[in-house]
Design an enzyme around this catalytic site. Sequence first.
Site, PDB file in Angstrom:
ATOM      1  CB  SER A 167       4.500  -7.585   5.566  1.00 15.18           C
ATOM      2  OG  SER A 167       3.581  -8.577   5.157  1.00 15.18           O
ATOM      3  CD  GLU A 226      -5.655  -5.746   0.374  1.00 15.58           C
ATOM      4  OE1 GLU A 226      -4.853  -5.866  -0.582  1.00 15.58           O
ATOM      5  OE2 GLU A 226      -5.444  -6.209   1.512  1.00 15.58           O
ATOM      6  CB  CYS A 247      10.447  -0.885   2.773  1.00 17.23           C
ATOM      7  SG  CYS A 247      11.245  -0.308   1.288  1.00 17.23           S
ATOM      8  CG  PHE A 287      -0.248   0.350   2.526  1.00 17.56           C
ATOM      9  CD1 PHE A 287       0.056   1.669   2.840  1.00 17.56           C
ATOM     10  CD2 PHE A 287       0.107  -0.631   3.445  1.00 17.56           C
ATOM     11  CE1 PHE A 287       0.696   1.998   4.030  1.00 17.56           C
ATOM     12  CE2 PHE A 287       0.749  -0.321   4.626  1.00 17.56           C
ATOM     13  CZ  PHE A 287       1.046   1.003   4.924  1.00 17.56           C
ATOM     14  CD  GLU A 318       8.097  -3.409   8.221  1.00 13.31           C
ATOM     15  OE1 GLU A 318       7.368  -4.370   7.962  1.00 13.31           O
ATOM     16  OE2 GLU A 318       8.708  -2.755   7.350  1.00 13.31           O
TER      17      GLU A 318
HETATM   18  P1  NAD Z   1       1.279  -6.777   2.940  1.00 10.92           P
HETATM   19  O1  NAD Z   1       2.303  -7.840   2.999  1.00 10.92           O
HETATM   20  O2  NAD Z   1       0.179  -6.782   3.931  1.00 10.92           O
HETATM   21  O3  NAD Z   1       0.567  -6.775   1.499  1.00 10.92           O
HETATM   22  C1  NAD Z   1       1.312  -6.759   0.310  1.00 10.92           C
HETATM   23  C2  NAD Z   1       0.501  -7.424  -0.790  1.00 10.92           C
HETATM   24  O4  NAD Z   1       0.287  -8.801  -0.446  1.00 10.92           O
HETATM   25  C3  NAD Z   1      -0.875  -6.807  -0.999  1.00 10.92           C
HETATM   26  O5  NAD Z   1      -1.150  -6.774  -2.382  1.00 10.92           O
HETATM   27  C4  NAD Z   1      -1.813  -7.768  -0.273  1.00 10.92           C
HETATM   28  O6  NAD Z   1      -3.096  -7.820  -0.839  1.00 10.92           O
HETATM   29  C5  NAD Z   1      -1.108  -9.099  -0.407  1.00 10.92           C
HETATM   30  N1  NAD Z   1      -1.324  -9.988   0.741  1.00 10.92           N
HETATM   31  C6  NAD Z   1      -1.513  -9.624   2.029  1.00 10.92           C
HETATM   32  N2  NAD Z   1      -1.635 -10.714   2.814  1.00 10.92           N
HETATM   33  C7  NAD Z   1      -1.524 -11.786   2.002  1.00 10.92           C
HETATM   34  C8  NAD Z   1      -1.564 -13.197   2.225  1.00 10.92           C
HETATM   35  N3  NAD Z   1      -1.734 -13.698   3.444  1.00 10.92           N
HETATM   36  N4  NAD Z   1      -1.402 -14.010   1.167  1.00 10.92           N
HETATM   37  C9  NAD Z   1      -1.218 -13.520  -0.063  1.00 10.92           C
HETATM   38  N5  NAD Z   1      -1.187 -12.187  -0.332  1.00 10.92           N
HETATM   39  C10 NAD Z   1      -1.329 -11.328   0.681  1.00 10.92           C
HETATM   40  O7  NAD Z   1       2.077  -5.385   2.958  1.00 10.92           O
HETATM   41  P2  NAD Z   1       1.482  -3.909   3.088  1.00 10.92           P
HETATM   42  O8  NAD Z   1       0.966  -3.701   4.463  1.00 10.92           O
HETATM   43  O9  NAD Z   1       0.606  -3.602   1.938  1.00 10.92           O
HETATM   44  O10 NAD Z   1       2.824  -3.057   2.870  1.00 10.92           O
HETATM   45  C11 NAD Z   1       3.712  -2.748   3.907  1.00 10.92           C
HETATM   46  C12 NAD Z   1       4.856  -3.729   3.955  1.00 10.92           C
HETATM   47  O11 NAD Z   1       5.549  -3.732   2.713  1.00 10.92           O
HETATM   48  C13 NAD Z   1       5.895  -3.373   4.996  1.00 10.92           C
HETATM   49  O12 NAD Z   1       6.305  -4.535   5.646  1.00 10.92           O
HETATM   50  C14 NAD Z   1       7.035  -2.782   4.178  1.00 10.92           C
HETATM   51  O13 NAD Z   1       8.306  -2.862   4.780  1.00 10.92           O
HETATM   52  C15 NAD Z   1       6.952  -3.598   2.945  1.00 10.92           C
HETATM   53  N6  NAD Z   1       7.603  -2.947   1.814  1.00 10.92           N
HETATM   54  C16 NAD Z   1       8.824  -3.420   1.442  1.00 10.92           C
HETATM   55  C17 NAD Z   1       9.509  -2.803   0.414  1.00 10.92           C
HETATM   56  C18 NAD Z   1      10.869  -3.292   0.019  1.00 10.92           C
HETATM   57  O14 NAD Z   1      11.419  -2.780  -0.948  1.00 10.92           O
HETATM   58  N7  NAD Z   1      11.434  -4.246   0.718  1.00 10.92           N
HETATM   59  C19 NAD Z   1       8.934  -1.706  -0.254  1.00 10.92           C
HETATM   60  C20 NAD Z   1       7.670  -1.274   0.148  1.00 10.92           C
HETATM   61  C21 NAD Z   1       7.009  -1.907   1.193  1.00 10.92           C
END
Ligand code: NAD
Length: 487
Positions: free
Chosen positions: A233, A183, A288, A156, A387
């Site tokens: 994440s 989403e 991140c 997001f 985190e």
């Molecule tokens: P998230 O992991 O909750 O969601 C990321 C994506 O995965 C979304 O599209 C979501 O719909 C999907 N998703 C969520 N739960 C799932 C599941 N159980 N099974 C399959 N798909 C699933 O992450 P978020 O809250 O949207 O974003 C924040 C996180 O992203 C933080 O941990 C941040 O550090 C990380 N991030 C990392 C980088 C990087 O370059 N390493 C960059 C941006 C964000």
Amino acid sequence: MIAADRTVETVSFYINGAWEKPEGLAAHPVTNPASGAVIAEVPFAGAAEIDRAVRTAHDAFLKWRNVPVIDRVQVLYRFKDLLEKNAVELAHILTRENGKTADDARAEVRRGIQMVEVACGMPSLMMGDSLNDVAAGIDCKTIRQPIGVVAGITPFNFPAMVPMWMYPFAIACGDAFILKPSEKVPLTPTRAIELLHDAGLPPGVLNLVHGGKEAVDALLHHPLVKGVSFVGSTPVAKYIYTTAAAEGKRVQALGGAKNHLVVMPDADMPKTVEAIIGSAFGAAGERCLAGSVLVPVGDAAGPLLDLLVKRTRGLNVGDGEKPGVEMGPLVTREHCQRVASYVDKGVAEGATPLVDGREAKPEGEGFFLGPTIFDNVSGEMTIAKDEIFGPVLSVMRVNTLDEAIDLVNRSPFGNATAIFTGNGKAAREYSSRIEVGMVGVNVGVAAPMAFFPFAGWKNSFFGDLHAHGKDAVGFYTEQKVIMSRWF
Ligand code: NAD
């Protein structure tokens, strides 16, 4: 009670070059974090919708891979032009659904445009090697070919830029792409893809679907999906990596972070404080690359914390659209409550709040939490380990640079870090010994540009080839070696 803000639109899927409003699917609300209002509904795809999108993408891939790369990138040149013309509108949509300030949103769109610019260089980037007469009368060359249908699953916090780490590179390489954005923020990627459509991308080469775990699982298990690019994440990144790799797919899964900012006593304190403010509280800590643990070395703590606490107390928190606002709200009510619960936990576990974000709540129904700084944080505390992904900075004091390096290297994450110092030797030592993927020297947010690779180490990344830069070309293509002899 949540009030509707303007008309609540249902977000569309984009499949085979057409916008579809699916019916009969579960829909989830998208909110404006600054007001708490529902601004859209996002339908959740199931396995049937994903299967249709993947088959469409595969059919398109069979033609797109034969379009010369020089012609493929013409679409991206036109896309870049449309992004430039619509950058302010795109940034506005981004702030409205994500909450980050207008300046941060514009900077994000600019970073996205840079991805497209680099992908426009694909004719050079995809070139292989060749050597004649590797044996008598035999010539050898390598070529790069697209891998097929690639799925991109994004978080997001960067709804414009992170998808653009992926699809401009993938489609320039000749792949077809399915984007499943977060989403929570579907409107920004939707607008970007409208522009890509207007740029003349052939139907099916890029498809946009929405959803949660069910949609993602359908992509991970679909036999026609050959590669998966994920950013999100750590627990989900690990799951994506293991599941898709077990299916024989190529995977890059970028995960979460706990980033340390080390400050030496000889650092330029006023400039360091500005860099820390940007790193820890920019985008409300929802980055991140955000610095979330401050590690003052020796005598650095006194002068550093005096200045930092003063500056943090004066930080302008509010609606990201308003001029002068330095920090916007958190993305959703649930996330805001989760971050606030970490502040509660920090106090309960005995850390000293120098600034308590719970006290600084702007008016209204938005998901606001002020910046928090905790002193006297020890390694066992939850706030030192998890985190938090919000504006919470934990201070862990150490006596020497060696102690700082040990502390950072004990973290299971290894996404980003920074050292602030006037001493080149200390900076060199730190950069060399630290087990982290992206390192800043007097730079608080060490975000590699589009032409460099982007990813962390350890639990911040699962895979091999990093995002964007030359690694993206490697990820979205398969290499072939051709030996020729002519009788
Ligand atoms: P998230 O992991 O909750 O969601 C990321 C994506 O995965 C979304 O599209 C979501 O719909 C999907 N998703 C969520 N739960 C799932 C599941 N159980 N099974 C399959 N798909 C699933 O992450 P978020 O809250 O949207 O974003 C924040 C996180 O992203 C933080 O941990 C941040 O550090 C990380 N991030 C990392 C980088 C990087 O370059 N390493 C960059 C941006 C964000």
